[in-house]
Design a protein around this motif. Structure first.
Motif, PDB file in Angstrom:
ATOM      1  N   ALA A  65       0.836  -1.204   0.000  1.00 49.62           N
ATOM      2  CA  ALA A  65       0.000   0.000   0.000  1.00 49.62           C
ATOM      3  C   ALA A  65       0.870   1.253   0.000  1.00 49.62           C
ATOM      4  O   ALA A  65       0.557   2.240  -0.683  1.00 49.62           O
ATOM      5  CB  ALA A  65      -0.930  -0.005   1.208  1.00 49.62           C
ATOM      6  N   CYS A  66       1.949   1.221   0.775  1.00 52.00           N
ATOM      7  CA  CYS A  66       2.870   2.360   0.809  1.00 52.00           C
ATOM      8  C   CYS A  66       3.538   2.546  -0.553  1.00 52.00           C
ATOM      9  O   CYS A  66       3.671   3.672  -1.043  1.00 52.00           O
ATOM     10  CB  CYS A  66       3.929   2.147   1.889  1.00 52.00           C
ATOM     11  N   ASP A  67       3.951   1.442  -1.149  1.00 49.42           N
ATOM     12  CA  ASP A  67       4.584   1.504  -2.467  1.00 49.42           C
ATOM     13  C   ASP A  67       3.644   2.158  -3.478  1.00 49.42           C
ATOM     14  O   ASP A  67       4.054   3.036  -4.249  1.00 49.42           O
ATOM     15  CB  ASP A  67       4.947   0.098  -2.955  1.00 49.42           C
ATOM     16  N   GLN A  68       2.383   1.734  -3.475  1.00 52.29           N
ATOM     17  CA  GLN A  68       1.432   2.279  -4.436  1.00 52.29           C
ATOM     18  C   GLN A  68       1.196   3.758  -4.194  1.00 52.29           C
ATOM     19  O   GLN A  68       1.100   4.562  -5.141  1.00 52.29           O
ATOM     20  CB  GLN A  68       0.105   1.519  -4.358  1.00 52.29           C
ATOM     21  N   ASP A  72       1.992   6.867  -6.766  1.00 52.22           N
ATOM     22  CA  ASP A  72       0.949   7.809  -7.169  1.00 52.22           C
ATOM     23  C   ASP A  72       1.366   9.254  -6.906  1.00 52.22           C
ATOM     24  O   ASP A  72       1.161  10.145  -7.748  1.00 52.22           O
ATOM     25  CB  ASP A  72      -0.351   7.505  -6.419  1.00 52.22           C
ATOM     26  N   VAL A  73       1.951   9.498  -5.730  1.00 52.64           N
ATOM     27  CA  VAL A  73       2.328  10.860  -5.354  1.00 52.64           C
ATOM     28  C   VAL A  73       3.465  11.383  -6.221  1.00 52.64           C
ATOM     29  O   VAL A  73       3.390  12.467  -6.807  1.00 52.64           O
ATOM     30  CB  VAL A  73       2.727  10.919  -3.859  1.00 52.64           C
ATOM     31  N   ILE A  74       4.542  10.607  -6.327  1.00 48.04           N
ATOM     32  CA  ILE A  74       5.735  11.096  -7.019  1.00 48.04           C
ATOM     33  C   ILE A  74       5.538  11.113  -8.521  1.00 48.04           C
ATOM     34  O   ILE A  74       5.869  12.097  -9.198  1.00 48.04           O
ATOM     35  CB  ILE A  74       6.955  10.252  -6.624  1.00 48.04           C
ATOM     36  N   LEU A  75       4.975  10.052  -9.080  1.00 47.54           N
ATOM     37  CA  LEU A  75       4.753  10.038 -10.520  1.00 47.54           C
ATOM     38  C   LEU A  75       3.654  11.010 -10.930  1.00 47.54           C
ATOM     39  O   LEU A  75       3.689  11.574 -12.020  1.00 47.54           O
ATOM     40  CB  LEU A  75       4.408   8.629 -10.996  1.00 47.54           C
ATOM     41  N   GLY A  76       2.701  11.242 -10.029  1.00 48.39           N
ATOM     42  CA  GLY A  76       1.659  12.231 -10.326  1.00 48.39           C
ATOM     43  C   GLY A  76       2.248  13.622 -10.461  1.00 48.39           C
ATOM     44  O   GLY A  76       1.918  14.372 -11.395  1.00 48.39           O
ATOM     45  N   ALA A  77       3.149  13.981  -9.543  1.00 52.07           N
ATOM     46  CA  ALA A  77       3.791  15.295  -9.617  1.00 52.07           C
ATOM     47  C   ALA A  77       4.672  15.401 -10.848  1.00 52.07           C
ATOM     48  O   ALA A  77       4.665  16.416 -11.558  1.00 52.07           O
ATOM     49  CB  ALA A  77       4.618  15.528  -8.347  1.00 52.07           C
ATOM     50  N   ALA A  78       5.439  14.339 -11.140  1.00 45.46           N
ATOM     51  CA  ALA A  78       6.305  14.352 -12.312  1.00 45.46           C
ATOM     52  C   ALA A  78       5.488  14.427 -13.599  1.00 45.46           C
ATOM     53  O   ALA A  78       5.864  15.108 -14.558  1.00 45.46           O
ATOM     54  CB  ALA A  78       7.188  13.103 -12.326  1.00 45.46           C
ATOM     55  N   GLY A  79       4.353  13.732 -13.602  1.00 40.40           N
ATOM     56  CA  GLY A  79       3.506  13.742 -14.793  1.00 40.40           C
ATOM     57  C   GLY A  79       2.946  15.108 -15.083  1.00 40.40           C
ATOM     58  O   GLY A  79       2.806  15.508 -16.248  1.00 40.40           O
ATOM     59  N   GLU A  80       2.616  15.871 -14.042  1.00 43.12           N
ATOM     60  CA  GLU A  80       2.106  17.220 -14.251  1.00 43.12           C
ATOM     61  C   GLU A  80       3.150  18.094 -14.937  1.00 43.12           C
ATOM     62  O   GLU A  80       2.829  18.907 -15.810  1.00 43.12           O
ATOM     63  CB  GLU A  80       1.698  17.844 -12.915  1.00 43.12           C
ATOM     64  N   VAL A 116       8.967  -0.748  -5.458  1.00 46.35           N
ATOM     65  CA  VAL A 116       8.615   0.618  -5.864  1.00 46.35           C
ATOM     66  C   VAL A 116       9.855   1.391  -6.284  1.00 46.35           C
ATOM     67  O   VAL A 116       9.808   2.218  -7.190  1.00 46.35           O
ATOM     68  CB  VAL A 116       7.858   1.360  -4.740  1.00 46.35           C
ATOM     69  N   ALA A 117      10.982   1.122  -5.634  1.00 49.66           N
ATOM     70  CA  ALA A 117      12.221   1.810  -6.005  1.00 49.66           C
ATOM     71  C   ALA A 117      12.644   1.426  -7.418  1.00 49.66           C
ATOM     72  O   ALA A 117      13.019   2.285  -8.226  1.00 49.66           O
ATOM     73  CB  ALA A 117      13.324   1.471  -5.005  1.00 49.66           C
ATOM     74  N   ALA A 118      12.585   0.137  -7.726  1.00 50.15           N
ATOM     75  CA  ALA A 118      12.945  -0.315  -9.072  1.00 50.15           C
ATOM     76  C   ALA A 118      12.004   0.269 -10.108  1.00 50.15           C
ATOM     77  O   ALA A 118      12.432   0.723 -11.185  1.00 50.15           O
ATOM     78  CB  ALA A 118      12.914  -1.842  -9.132  1.00 50.15           C
ATOM     79  N   ALA A 119      10.709   0.294  -9.794  1.00 58.26           N
ATOM     80  CA  ALA A 119       9.728   0.819 -10.741  1.00 58.26           C
ATOM     81  C   ALA A 119       9.931   2.305 -10.986  1.00 58.26           C
ATOM     82  O   ALA A 119       9.883   2.766 -12.135  1.00 58.26           O
ATOM     83  CB  ALA A 119       8.317   0.562 -10.216  1.00 58.26           C
ATOM     84  N   LEU A 120      10.180   3.072  -9.916  1.00 54.24           N
ATOM     85  CA  LEU A 120      10.375   4.512 -10.076  1.00 54.24           C
ATOM     86  C   LEU A 120      11.677   4.817 -10.801  1.00 54.24           C
ATOM     87  O   LEU A 120      11.738   5.760 -11.593  1.00 54.24           O
ATOM     88  CB  LEU A 120      10.339   5.201  -8.711  1.00 54.24           C
ATOM     89  N   PHE A 121      12.715   4.026 -10.540  1.00 51.50           N
ATOM     90  CA  PHE A 121      13.968   4.234 -11.263  1.00 51.50           C
ATOM     91  C   PHE A 121      13.746   3.987 -12.754  1.00 51.50           C
ATOM     92  O   PHE A 121      14.163   4.784 -13.608  1.00 51.50           O
ATOM     93  CB  PHE A 121      15.068   3.318 -10.745  1.00 51.50           C
ATOM     94  N   ASP A 122      13.094   2.875 -13.083  1.00 53.90           N
ATOM     95  CA  ASP A 122      12.861   2.543 -14.488  1.00 53.90           C
ATOM     96  C   ASP A 122      11.986   3.592 -15.169  1.00 53.90           C
ATOM     97  O   ASP A 122      12.261   4.000 -16.305  1.00 53.90           O
ATOM     98  CB  ASP A 122      12.200   1.170 -14.608  1.00 53.90           C
ATOM     99  N   GLU A 123      10.945   4.036 -14.490  1.00 50.04           N
ATOM    100  CA  GLU A 123      10.056   5.024 -15.089  1.00 50.04           C
ATOM    101  C   GLU A 123      10.754   6.370 -15.228  1.00 50.04           C
ATOM    102  O   GLU A 123      10.520   7.110 -16.188  1.00 50.04           O
ATOM    103  CB  GLU A 123       8.774   5.127 -14.265  1.00 50.04           C
TER     104      GLU A 123
END
Length: 223
Positions: A65-68, A72-80, A116-123
Motif C-alpha cells: 500500500a505504501c509503495d502504491q 501515485d504521489v511522485i509520478l503524479g507530480a512528475a507527470g504534471e 517501488v524503487a525499481a519501478a520509479l527508477f525505471d520510469e
C-alpha cells in the motif's frame, strides 16, 4: 519519526486507513522494512494492531500500500510537469509539500531495493529517454543504446541526491527533505546543469569530453 501533518495526502484522505499508511511510511522510512513493526505502526497511528491487519493484512500488505501511494504521489507530480503544467513557484511548493514523506520512504526503499524503487527508477529513466529523444532527435534515436545509457545515468544522478540525503543534510547543516528546505536540491541541480553546460562547451571541458569519448571508443570499438 512523527507522522506527516497530512500534506502527503488530499484533505479528504483522512481515514483510519490513511493514518495507518502514513504511520507506516514514516516507520519504514526510519527503520526499513525489517526493522519496522506492526505494533509501532499501530501505536503511531493511534489504532489497534487488529485494525492495521483488518485494512492491510500483513506487513507485506502494508508495504504494498505504501509503495502504491508513493508511486501515485511522485509520478503524479512528475507527470504534471511533463504534461506542461505551469511550473511556477506555487506549483513547485505544492509538489514538494505533497511528496515530503513519500520521498523519505523512497530514499530508504532505494537502498533496500524494494519493488517501488525499481519501478520509479525505471520510469524515471524511461522519461529521461523520451526527453533526450524529443529534445535532441538528431542525436538520440528512441531505443538506441546511447540514449538508454545516458537516461539511466541521469536517473541515477537525480535519485542519488535522495539516497544520500542524510549526508547532504549533515554537510549543509539542514534537513534537506524538510518542507522549508525541499527546493534546495532542485535549485542546486538546475544551477549545476547550467554552469556545467557552459564549462563543457568551453575549451577545457571540450577536451575532457573528447578524451572520455576517445577512451570509451578504444575500450569498446564495437559500441
Amino acid at each position: 519519526m512523527s507522522i506527516s501533518s497530512g500534506k502527503d495526502r488530499p484533505p479528504e484522505d483522512l481515514t483510519a486507513r490513511a493514518r495507518i499508511r502514513d504511520a507506516a511510511l514514516a516507520e519504514f522510512a526510519e527503520k526499513g522494512f525489517k526493522g519496522a513493526t506492526m505494533k509501532a505502526v499501530a501505536d503511531a497511528a493511534g489504532v489497534s494492531i487488529g485494525l492495521v491487519q483488518h485494512h492491510f493484512g500483513s506487513k507485506d500488505g502494508l508495504r504494498e500500500a505504501c509503495d502504491q501511494h508513493v508511486r501515485d504521489v511522485i509520478l503524479g507530480a512528475a507527470g504534471e510537469v511533463q504534461d506542461g503544467a505551469d511550473v511556477s513557484p506555487e506549483f513547485l511548493r505544492g509538489m514538494y509539500e505533497a511528496s515530503g514523506l513519500s520521498v523519505r520512504y523512497l530514499a530508504r526503499a532505494l537502498v533496500e531495493g524494494s519493488p517501488v524503487a525499481a519501478a520509479l527508477f525505471d520510469e524515471g529513466a524511461e522519461a529521461a529517454e523520451r526527453f533526450f529523444a524529443a529534445t535532441w532527435p538528431e542525436e538520440f534515436s528512441p531505443g538506441e543504446a546511447r540514449v538508454r545509457e545516458r537516461a539511466a545515468v541521469m536517473a541515477a544522478m537525480h535519485l542519488g541526491t535522495i539516497v544520500l540525503h542524510q549526508h547532504l543534510s549533515r554537510r549543509l547543516g539542514i534537513d534537506v527533505l524538510q518542507g522549508a528546505n525541499s527546493s534546495l536540491i532542485g535549485t542546486a541541480l538546475a544551477d549545476v546543469y547550467a554552469h556545467m553546460g557552459q564549462w563543457i562547451a568551453a575549451e577545457q571541458g571540450g577536451r575532457l569530453r573528447q578524451a572520455v569519448t576517445d577512451f570509451h571508443t578504444k575500450e569498446h570499438p564495437d559500441a
